[in-house]
Design a protein around this motif. Structure first.
Motif, mmCIF file in Angstrom:
data_model
loop_
_atom_site.group_PDB
_atom_site.id
_atom_site.type_symbol
_atom_site.label_atom_id
_atom_site.label_comp_id
_atom_site.label_asym_id
_atom_site.label_seq_id
_atom_site.Cartn_x
_atom_site.Cartn_y
_atom_site.Cartn_z
ATOM 1 N N UNK A 115 -5.649 17.027 4.803
ATOM 2 C CA UNK A 115 -6.755 16.073 4.825
ATOM 3 C C UNK A 115 -6.636 15.111 6.002
ATOM 4 N N UNK A 116 -7.739 14.887 6.674
ATOM 5 C CA UNK A 116 -7.766 13.921 7.766
ATOM 6 C C UNK A 116 -7.702 12.506 7.209
ATOM 7 N N UNK A 117 -7.211 11.591 8.018
ATOM 8 C CA UNK A 117 -7.136 10.198 7.606
ATOM 9 C C UNK A 117 -8.554 9.623 7.590
ATOM 10 N N UNK A 118 -8.945 8.920 6.525
ATOM 11 C CA UNK A 118 -10.304 8.370 6.471
ATOM 12 C C UNK A 118 -10.556 7.335 7.567
ATOM 13 N N UNK A 119 -11.827 7.155 7.934
ATOM 14 C CA UNK A 119 -12.167 6.117 8.895
ATOM 15 C C UNK A 119 -11.893 4.742 8.285
ATOM 16 N N UNK A 146 -6.745 14.790 -5.993
ATOM 17 C CA UNK A 146 -6.682 13.369 -6.335
ATOM 18 C C UNK A 146 -7.989 12.701 -5.921
ATOM 19 N N UNK A 147 -8.289 11.569 -6.532
ATOM 20 C CA UNK A 147 -9.525 10.867 -6.166
ATOM 21 C C UNK A 147 -9.297 9.814 -5.084
ATOM 22 N N UNK A 148 -8.108 9.781 -4.528
ATOM 23 C CA UNK A 148 -7.768 8.929 -3.394
ATOM 24 C C UNK A 148 -6.844 9.739 -2.478
ATOM 25 N N UNK A 149 -6.705 9.297 -1.255
ATOM 26 C CA UNK A 149 -5.767 9.977 -0.355
ATOM 27 C C UNK A 149 -4.337 9.571 -0.712
ATOM 28 N N UNK A 150 -3.439 10.555 -0.741
ATOM 29 C CA UNK A 150 -2.036 10.280 -1.019
ATOM 30 C C UNK A 150 -1.394 9.668 0.225
ATOM 31 N N UNK A 151 -0.649 8.588 0.014
ATOM 32 C CA UNK A 151 0.112 7.976 1.104
ATOM 33 C C UNK A 151 1.519 8.563 1.176
ATOM 34 N N UNK A 152 2.209 8.613 0.015
ATOM 35 C CA UNK A 152 3.568 9.135 -0.062
ATOM 36 C C UNK A 152 3.790 9.727 -1.446
ATOM 37 N N UNK A 162 3.708 9.142 -7.362
ATOM 38 C CA UNK A 162 2.676 9.388 -6.370
ATOM 39 C C UNK A 162 2.160 8.026 -5.920
ATOM 40 N N UNK A 163 2.183 7.776 -4.609
ATOM 41 C CA UNK A 163 1.655 6.528 -4.065
ATOM 42 C C UNK A 163 0.361 6.866 -3.340
ATOM 43 N N UNK A 164 -0.753 6.311 -3.826
ATOM 44 C CA UNK A 164 -2.064 6.600 -3.255
ATOM 45 C C UNK A 164 -2.659 5.331 -2.652
ATOM 46 N N UNK A 165 -3.512 5.518 -1.653
ATOM 47 C CA UNK A 165 -4.298 4.403 -1.153
ATOM 48 C C UNK A 165 -5.357 4.079 -2.207
ATOM 49 N N UNK A 166 -5.356 2.857 -2.689
ATOM 50 C CA UNK A 166 -6.313 2.521 -3.748
ATOM 51 C C UNK A 166 -7.715 2.269 -3.204
ATOM 52 N N UNK A 167 -7.830 2.044 -1.907
ATOM 53 C CA UNK A 167 -9.133 1.823 -1.297
ATOM 54 C C UNK A 167 -8.983 1.642 0.196
ATOM 55 N N UNK A 168 -10.070 1.279 0.833
ATOM 56 C CA UNK A 168 -10.040 1.050 2.278
ATOM 57 C C UNK A 168 -9.165 -0.152 2.590
ATOM 58 N N UNK A 169 -8.537 -0.184 3.771
ATOM 59 C CA UNK A 169 -7.697 -1.334 4.123
ATOM 60 C C UNK A 169 -8.529 -2.579 4.365
ATOM 61 N N UNK A 170 -7.908 -3.723 4.137
ATOM 62 C CA UNK A 170 -8.560 -5.002 4.412
ATOM 63 C C UNK A 170 -8.370 -5.333 5.883
ATOM 64 N N UNK A 171 -9.476 -5.641 6.565
ATOM 65 C CA UNK A 171 -9.430 -5.939 7.992
ATOM 66 C C UNK A 171 -9.342 -7.442 8.206
ATOM 67 N N UNK A 172 -8.484 -7.847 9.138
ATOM 68 C CA UNK A 172 -8.332 -9.246 9.503
ATOM 69 C C UNK A 172 -8.460 -9.368 11.013
ATOM 70 N N UNK A 183 -3.000 -2.369 3.921
ATOM 71 C CA UNK A 183 -3.347 -1.304 2.986
ATOM 72 C C UNK A 183 -2.973 -1.680 1.560
ATOM 73 N N UNK A 184 -3.760 -1.159 0.626
ATOM 74 C CA UNK A 184 -3.504 -1.362 -0.795
ATOM 75 C C UNK A 184 -3.172 -0.026 -1.433
#
Length: 353
Positions: A115-119, A146-152, A162-172, A183-184
């Motif tokens: 799977x490609x990394x999401x935008x 999975x319903x999210x992308x796996x991180x590790x 299983x460690x998954x990204x729970x959503x899009x990263x917060x931008x600062x 990342x969350x």
């Protein structure tokens, strides 16, 4: 991986230590009263050179082969492959692997994904079904959705997780410009049996513990060995590479250095060399497959009395193509940062860099 000196790493599985060459298809399994040399010289990884990832597992060790990247469509493809080395020295090969990126190891096996990394700026892309393949030591594999992308993935003292990204990263946005992302994660415990689907929206999940991850990563990471445990490593078997594929590989490396003397283009139409001071470049192929190399030489203020030369191997020891992506940029960085050998090391007016 390649080099003048064979590089080795070692992992531990219980009382068994497994040493693995970073350059050759060979390993050494050492346990109580046991010492076994294992090898896989004819493992099919396609026609492109590879990098490797070695990970410790409860069942032994995993060696994952990933094709080197290239942006040249003329080059032949490689394909990912893996080897599982059990604590008793038994080898299992995997050559129909569906992913290029290893995610980690659990008691179930080696996890990989294609799977490609999401935008980063597309929240919906972070909550779409994703897939991972689990390579199982016995020789089979399973696809997990999975319903999210796996991180590790990791094996802890209590359970595989299983460690998954729970959503899009917060931008600062920084005060001086630029954007950083945090990342969350969601952590899901796995049982001995793998489910076909994992949905953190419906599942009970726990908060992510970074220290737990660091400990788990330290447990599976190999440690380098200063001394090779085998004096004469077993080489890769030579593959078949067509004449057209050989010619495409040489042409690809030559193209990387097409415009050394006129690399940069100004608004006024003028050109300048790849690096300040570079002049009179020559780019020449030398030798026959699989020993073909491309020699790039030029004049430079670092060595006014002669020429600098960089040599690139076009194929690895098995005859597979070694892409030269960004080779000219790497050369420029070395020249611009003065990461160059002493001119006293020159031979016959040529300083190899």
């Amino acid at each position: 991986m390649s080099g003048d000196r064979d590089r080795w790493v070692q992992v531990q599985a219980g009382e068994v230590r497994i040493a693995i060459s970073g350059d050759h298809p060979v390993g050494l399994v050492r346990g109580p009263g046991t010492e076994v040399v294992v090898s896989w010289p004819d493992l099919d990884v396609g026609s492109r050179a590879t990098s490797i990832t070695v990970l410790a597992a409860p069942t032994g060790a995993w060696v994952f082969y990933r094709p080197d990247e290239s942006e040249d469509p003329a080059l032949p493809d490689g394909k990912p492959a893996a080897v599982h080395i059990a604590t008793d020295g038994q080898i299992t090969r995997f050559t129909e692997v569906r992913g290029h990126q290893p995610l980690g190891v659990t008691r179930h096996g080696l996890w990989v994904t294609a799977d490609a990394f999401p935008k980063l700026d597309d929240p919906s892309a972070w909550q779409q079904p994703r897939h991972a393949e689990v390579l199982i030591p016995g020789g089979s594999s399973r696809i997990i959705t999975t319903d999210r992308r796996i991180a590790f993935v990791m094996e802890t003292d209590t359970s595989p997780r299983l460690i998954l990204y729970s959503g899009a990263p917060a931008a600062t946005t920084a005060r001086l410009g630029g954007t950083t992302y945090s990342y969350r994660y969601a952590s899901v415990a796995l049982g001995d049996e793998l489910p076909a689907e994992i949905n953190i929206a419906d599942d009970r999940f726990e908060l992510f513990d970074e220290q737990e991850l660091l400990r788990a990563m330290g447990n599976v990471a190999p440690r380098p060995l200063d001394v090779a445990p085998i004096e004469s490593p077993i080489p890769w078997s030579l593959i078949h590479l067509s004449t057209a594929e050989q010619n495409a590989a040489v042409a690809s490396t030559l193209r990387e250095f097409d415009h050394l003397a006129s690399y940069w283009h100004g608004q006024d139409g003028r050109t300048s060399p790849l690096s300040r001071g570079l002049g009179d470049p020559r780019v020449e192929p030398v030798g026959e497959w699989p020993h073909t190399r491309v020699e790039v030489s030029f004049t430079h203020p670092h060595f006014p009395g002669g020429r600098l030369r960089r040599t690139l191997r076009v194929f690895d020891e098995a005859g597979r193509v070694r892409p030269s992506m960004y080779a000219s940029i790497h050369l420029m960085e070395d020249l611009d940062t003065s990461a160059l050998p002493d001119p006293a090391n020159a031979h016959n007016g040529v300083l190899d860099i």
